[in-house]
Design an enzyme around this catalytic site. Structure first.
Site, PDB file in Angstrom:
ATOM      1  N   TYR A   1      -3.245  -0.291  10.068  1.00  0.00           N
ATOM      2  CA  TYR A   1      -3.074  -0.646   8.655  1.00  0.00           C
ATOM      3  C   TYR A   1      -1.692  -0.223   8.160  1.00  0.00           C
ATOM      4  CZ  TYR A   1      -4.247  -0.845   3.643  1.00  0.00           C
ATOM      5  OH  TYR A   1      -4.273  -1.126   2.300  1.00  0.00           O
TER       6      TYR A   1
ATOM      7  N   SER B   1       0.847  -1.186   0.000  1.00  0.00           N
ATOM      8  CA  SER B   1       0.000   0.000   0.000  1.00  0.00           C
ATOM      9  C   SER B   1       0.879   1.231   0.000  1.00  0.00           C
ATOM     10  CB  SER B   1      -0.895  -0.012   1.253  1.00  0.00           C
ATOM     11  OG  SER B   1      -1.510   1.235   1.462  1.00  0.00           O
TER      12      SER B   1
END
Length: 263
Positions: free
Chosen positions: A162, A149
Site C-alpha cells: 500500500y 495517503s
C-alpha cells in the site's frame, strides 16, 4: 486581475467521475461535488453495488449515474469512458478514489498480493487518467484528484504494498501535472489522515490500542470524518484551484507535522 468570486468554487454543469464512489470516502466526496453543482458518475465492480449506491444517492436527492467496470482493465475503462462521454458528457473531474489495502507483514506477503495492491492502487489510477485526459485536452480544461495517503510519505508495519503504491501515486500526480499542465489540466492529490468510516469502526472502539495511538499522534486529538475531506475535494475540482497543480493536500489533523508528545 479578475475580481475574486465565490462562484469559482461552483461546479455547475461539470461532469465528475468518482471511482469507487459507492460508500465511504468516495461517496462522501461525490455528494459534496454534487452539492457544488456537478453531475456525478461513479463505478463499482458489480451491478448490485452500483444499484445499492444509486439508491443511497437518490435518498439525498442526487441523480448519480453508475457504471460497472474494473479500473485495472484498460479496454473496459476506455469503453466505459466513451459511454460516459456519450450518455452524460465529457469528464471534467476525475477523482481516483478506488483502492484496496492488505495489511500483511512483508515477509508473509506474496508477490501476487503485492502486485494486486499496486495494480489497483497505482496502475488503475494511471489507466483512469489516461482514459480521461484526451477529452480534457480537447475541452481545454480538466481536474484529476488522486486519493493518496499519509503512506505516500510514511511507512508503517504490514502495509508495504500500500505504501509503495501510494508513494508512486504521489509521483504520478506530479508527473501528470508536469506533462499536461500546459493544457489547463490540474492534477492534485488528497491525502486523508485516519478517517472514521464503517471500515475503521472496530479500530475506534474505546480502549483499542490503535485508537489510542491515533488520538495521541493527531494534534486535532480525533479521527477525521468524511466531511473533513469534502471542502478539499470541492476546491481541487473547481476553478478556484486553477493554479494549484502537482500538490498533495494532506487532510490529516496535523499528523504529518507532529513528532508526538514527549514521554
Amino acid at each position: 486581475m479578475t475580481k475574486f468570486s465565490m462562484d469559482s468554487f461552483r461546479l455547475d454543469g461539470k461532469v465528475a467521475l468518482v471511482t469507487g464512489g459507492i460508500y465511504g470516502i468516495g461517496f462522501g466526496i461525490a455528494t459534496a461535488l454534487a452539492e457544488a453543482g456537478a453531475k456525478i458518475v461513479y463505478n463499482s465492480l458489480t451491478q448490485e453495488a452500483v444499484d445499492e449506491a444509486k439508491a443511497d444517492y437518490e435518498k439525498l436527492g442526487i441523480d448519480a449515474k453508475g457504471y460497472v467496470f474494473d479500473i485495472t482493465d484498460e479496454a473496459a475503462v476506455a469503453a466505459a469512458v466513451k459511454q460516459i462521454e456519450e450518455e452524460v458528457g465529457v469528464i471534467d473531474v476525475l477523482v481516483n478514489n478506488a483502492g484496496i489495502i492488505k495489511r500483511i507483514p512483508m515477509l508473509e506477503m506474496t508477490a501476487e498480493d503485492f502486485r494486486q495492491v499496486v495494480d489497483i492502487d497505482l496502475t488503475g489510477q494511471f489507466i483512469m487518467a489516461k482514459a480521461v485526459l484526451p477529452g480534457m485536452i480537447e475541452k481545454g480544461h480538466g481536474k484529476i484528484i488522486n486519493i493518496c495517503s499519509m503512506m505516500s510519505e510514511l511507512g508503517r508495519e504490514t502495509v508495504s504494498a500500500y505504501a509503495a503504491a501510494k508513494g508512486g501515486l504521489k509521483m504520478l500526480t506530479k508527473n501528470i501535472c508536469s506533462e499536461f499542465g500546459e493544457h489547463n489540466i490540474q492534477c492534485n492529490g488528497i491525502g486523508p489522515g485516519y478517517i472514521a468510516t464503517p471500515q475503521t469502526a472496530p479500530l475506534r472502539e474505546d480502549g483499542h490500542p490503535f485508537n489510542d495511538f491515533i488520538i495521541a499522534k493527531t494534534p486535532a486529538a480525533r479521527w477525521g470524518t468524511v466531511e473533513d475531506l469534502q471542502g478539499a475535494a470541492v476546491f481541487l475540482s473547481s476553478e478556484a484551484s486553477d493554479f494549484v497543480n502537482g500538490h498533495v493536500l494532506y487532510v490529516d489533523g496535523g499528523i504529518l507535522a507532529y513528532i508526538g508528545k514527549q514521554p
